[in-house]
Design an enzyme around this catalytic site. Structure first.
Site, short mmCIF file in Angstrom:
data_model
loop_
_atom_site.label_atom_id
_atom_site.label_comp_id
_atom_site.label_asym_id
_atom_site.label_seq_id
_atom_site.Cartn_x
_atom_site.Cartn_y
_atom_site.Cartn_z
CG ASP A 395 -2.39 0.82 1.15
OD1 ASP A 395 -2.28 1.75 -0.07
OD2 ASP A 395 -3.15 0.55 1.85
CD GLU A 398 0.50 6.38 -4.07
OE1 GLU A 398 0.13 5.83 -2.69
OE2 GLU A 398 -0.13 5.25 -4.90
CG ASP A 478 -7.90 4.76 -1.02
OD1 ASP A 478 -7.76 3.42 -1.32
OD2 ASP A 478 -7.02 5.13 -0.21
#
Length: 802
Positions: A395, A398, A478
């Site tokens: 996860d 970035e 998300d």
């Protein structure tokens, strides 16, 4: 810029111009490598995205007249205008593919590259915990000049009617990029891959890890990078998209096989908090006879506030090995979330700090450092993998996103400025797009060196060119639960898979379900979650789409995601979810064979219609249909028909959607009705029905109902033939895990359908693997024809005539 001279060398043609040097070389007869510099010589830095392969003897010729050079391999010809050094590209028949502007399409602008120097003794790091987890920011640091670089611009003049695709997965839902503008930098809802594909039959790979922008509008038509030592790109001729993608993978690396279970159903949510809860979820699926292959342990599995620590909280997970045994005893795999950022106080952070492996925020490890990657793997191995963890969820790859805050979403230009400025504080500006690529490399190489008997699976939120060679699956970030988001996800995934990276997925049902007015990104339409009939309808449609993605995975916050949260047996939504879940498993022989074709033949599972119908201009703008492998045309439903938010009933009598069927005969999968293509039809699309069609000439293997992908069964494999055209399909099988397939431990059966002879041929079995059954039982069915034929196949050629 004007041509001065050219020199033929063993690696290509070097052009001397009035403004620098250019080099044209060839990796294959269809792949040209083009470099441009203002320096005295070309750079020698190894590429992070393009791999080395044994040299191929590519024969090329150079001819010239007063106005141009012609450099040709036979398959591809590059015309160089001597007056401007603009390039034109043509195929073997002399047909133009694309041209640069007459004034020349390649420009380099000198820029100064600055790095931020942090005091190693500084303690000014500020930690912030938000919806996207821990973010650490150092307020100190001094910006210092590091080196000269170039801003590069590669311009083209595309033809009217030419369609462009690719550049990765972005949130806007743009399929054809003509007339569009896109920013290429890493962010929660962006997964960047700098590859373009054209309906004219060529592709472009920009070999740069800098932030970039793509533009095709009133301000120009070009790809621009912000910081590079020189310009470098590859021109790949197909002309078919499968050939272009194979060329991209020739450059960026092959795709490893994922284990068979990774193509089954993966249950996740934000978040399961204990070992007992994970076990209970798996047990409930088994008791309900609902197929399941993996459960996911999301963030904050560590102790207290030790963010990113790769060990489990001993109070909630007192015996990780016992947890793994219980899950594995139910034939359920276990995926665990890991992060590249670590807060102080844990062993992982301390070890990274002592090794000097933390970036300037004193929290994120330096994935560009080989020793740091090795330490990261050691921590993941000792804290998780050795306890029975089966897969990684990387996860927040970035790590320096900075706009995930506030009530108002910044405009695109502002978002790029905010995020790239934050990344450049801690990373070399020339490489800010490549963090996820190197992070993925570390885990892949670590696990491969440690354990050859378990294939790597890495679900990750960011991507870059070449990352697929590290067994990654990228998801779209998300998202928020709206019908508009669902519609846009289709185009986002299709563009991602056109870049050569084949494994893309999404959060079924979206991550955010409710609307938090003070956070622009938390903007779902359903305050009551699964209790809202409107959300249940949206979820069912999202689930139908997910059934036909490379990875089939539910996840999100605000409301639970297990199937029984959406009703009970006999209720429409529950029954619909169960129907598509079981369909996914019945199609497992087809899906796993597609996966093998990705690895062994460079194929693509999730296919925009242009893959198979590139020359049909009517498909260029269709962003809500796709092919799943060579057989299925999928047409997801992207509008509500029953309920709106708040369970408000809708007065929608029309339970249909329009579907474009390209030329040829198509079969409605649900009733075997044959339909002549080349037209748009109206398809039934009630809640339980997602329009689904099969192309004539397809041979689709179906398995029996299974509770998990590797469940053994003595029931026959069903081969369903869709007549109307000749067809072929390669049925693949192996052990389902391990890397023995790299040594040839797999079996293939070539299936051929002859329309004129009404004959299905099962070819000689090629290869073998440990545990393979020598004899297989098949039932053969012809779409639209009553009855089946049962045959025993023993590895030799077998003909079944109808």
């Amino acid at each position: 810029m004007k041509w001065i001279n050219h020199v033929n060398g063993p690696e290509g043609v070097e052009l001397e111009t009035t403004a620098g040097r250019m080099h044209i070389g060839f990796r294959t007869s269809s792949i040209a490598r083009i470099r441009y510099t203002l320096e005295e010589s070309f750079g020698s830095k190894p590429s992070l995205t393009v791999i080395e392969r044994p040299a191929i003897d590519v024969r090329w010729t150079v001819s010239e007249d007063e106005t141009k050079l012609l450099i040709s391999t036979g398959a591809l010809t590059i015309h160089v205008d001597k007056a401007t050094c603009s390039f034109r590209y043509a195929n073997a028949d002399g047909e133009w593919l694309v041209r640069e502007p007459d004034k020349g399409g390649k420009t380099l602008e000198r820029v100064d590259l600055y790095r931020t120097r942090f005091d190693s003794d500084s303690s000014d790091t500020q930690n912030d915990y938000g919806a996207d987890g821990l973010r650490a920011k150092s307020e100190g640091g001094q910006s210092v000049w590091d080196r000269h670089a170039f801003r590069t611009r590669l311009a083209f003049e595309w033809e009217e009617g030419e369609a462009l695709y690719g550049l990765g997965s972005h949130e806007e839902g743009m399929l054809n990029l003509r007339g569009k503008h896109q920013y290429l930098y890493q962010q929660n809802l962006k997964a960047v891959v700098p590859v373009l594909l054209s309906s004219k039959g060529y592709g472009i790979l920009v070999d740069s890890c800098s932030s970039m922008s793509f533009r095709d509008d009133e301000f120009g038509s070009y790809i621009q990078t912000d910081f590079d030592d020189e310009m470098e790109f590859y021109f790949v001729y197909g002309p078919e998209f499968d050939e272009i993608v194979a060329g991209i993978r020739y450059l960026t690396g092959d795709v490893p096989m994922l284990p068979r279970w990774a193509y089954g159903y993966i249950q996740s949510k934000e978040r399961y908090v204990s070992a007992d809860e994970l076990i209970e979820i798996a047990r409930e699926y088994r008791q309900r006879k609902l197929p399941l292959d993996c459960v996911v342990l999301d963030w904050q599995s560590w102790t207290g506030n030790l963010w990113g620590q790769k060990t489990l909280d001993p109070e909630r997970f007192p015996d990780p090995e016992a947890l793994a045994r219980k899950l594995h005893g139910m034939n359920v795999k276990w995926m665990v979330s890991v992060w590249p950022i670590m807060s102080e106080g844990g062993d992982n952070h301390r070890e990274m700090d002592e090794g000097g492996f933390l970036l300037g925020n004193r929290a994120t490890y330096d994935a560009f450092d080989r020793e740091a990657r090795e330490l990261y793997w050691k921590q993941a191995r000792d804290g998780l993998f050795r306890h029975g963890v089966d897969a990684w969820w990387c996860d927040c790859t970035e790590p320096f996103e900075a706009d995930w805050t506030g009530a108002v979403k910044p405009d695109p230009e502002r978002r790029m400025a905010i995020n790239t400025a934050e990344s450049r504080r801690y990373l070399d500006p020339e490489y800010i797009n490549a963090y996820s690529l190197l992070h993925s490399r570390g885990l892949y190489e670590g696990q491969r060196a440690e354990h050859s008997g378990k294939r790597v699976v890495n679900l990750t939120r960011s991507a870059y060119a070449g990352q697929h060679r590290y067994a990654t699956v990228t998801w779209s970030g998300d998202t928020s639960a709206t019908w508009d988001t669902l519609r846009k996800q289709i185009a986002d995934g299709l563009n991602f898979c056109m870049t050569g990276s084949p494994y893309w997925t999404m959060d079924i049902g979206a991550f955010f379900v409710r609307d938090k007015k003070d956070l622009w990104f938390w903007s779902g339409d359903y305050e009551d979650g699964t209790a809202d009939a409107g959300y249940r309808e949206l979820y069912a449609r999202w689930f139908q789409l997910g059934t036909f993605l490379p990875m089939f995975r539910a996840h999100g916050t605000d409301t639970p995601r297990e199937i029984w949260r959406f009703g009970s047996t006999g209720e429409p939504v529950y029954d619909t979810l169960e129907k598509y879940l079981k369909l996914r498993y019945r199609l497992m022989p087809y899906i796993y064979s597609l996966a093998a074709a990705v690895t062994h033949r460079g194929d693509t599972m999730l296919r925009a219609l242009a893959f198979d119908y590139r020359t049909d201009p009517l498909v260029h703008e269709i962003s809500d249909q796709f092919m799943f492998g060579p057989a299925f045309l999928v047409a997801p439903v992207t509008r509500p028909m029953y309920n709106g938010p708040g369970s408000v009933p809708l007065d929608v009598a029309d339970k249909t959607r329009g579907v474009y069927l390209p030329q040829g005969v198509w079969y409605d999968y649900w009733n075997d009705d044959a339909i002549e293509g080349g037209k748009r039809i109206t398809a039934l699309a009630d809640l339980e029905t997602m329009p689904l069609y099969v192309r004539a000439g397809s041979i689709v293997p179906h398995g029996p109902d299974r509770q998990y992908a590797d469940e053994p069964s003595e029931k026959p494999l069903r081969l369903k033939v869709y007549p109307g055209a000749d067809g072929a399909f390669t049925l693949y099988d192996d052990s389902g895990d391990t890397y023995d397939y790299e040594k040839g431990a797999y079996a293939e059966i070539e299936l051929l359908w002859s329309e004129s002879h009404r004959l299905l041929t099962l070819g000689q079995r090629r290869g073998a693997y440990e545990g393979m059954e020598d004899t297989r039982l098949f039932t053969v069915e012809i779409a639209g024809v009553a009855g089946t034929r049962t045959v025993h196949y023993e590895g030799n050629v077998l003909e079944v005539r109808f």
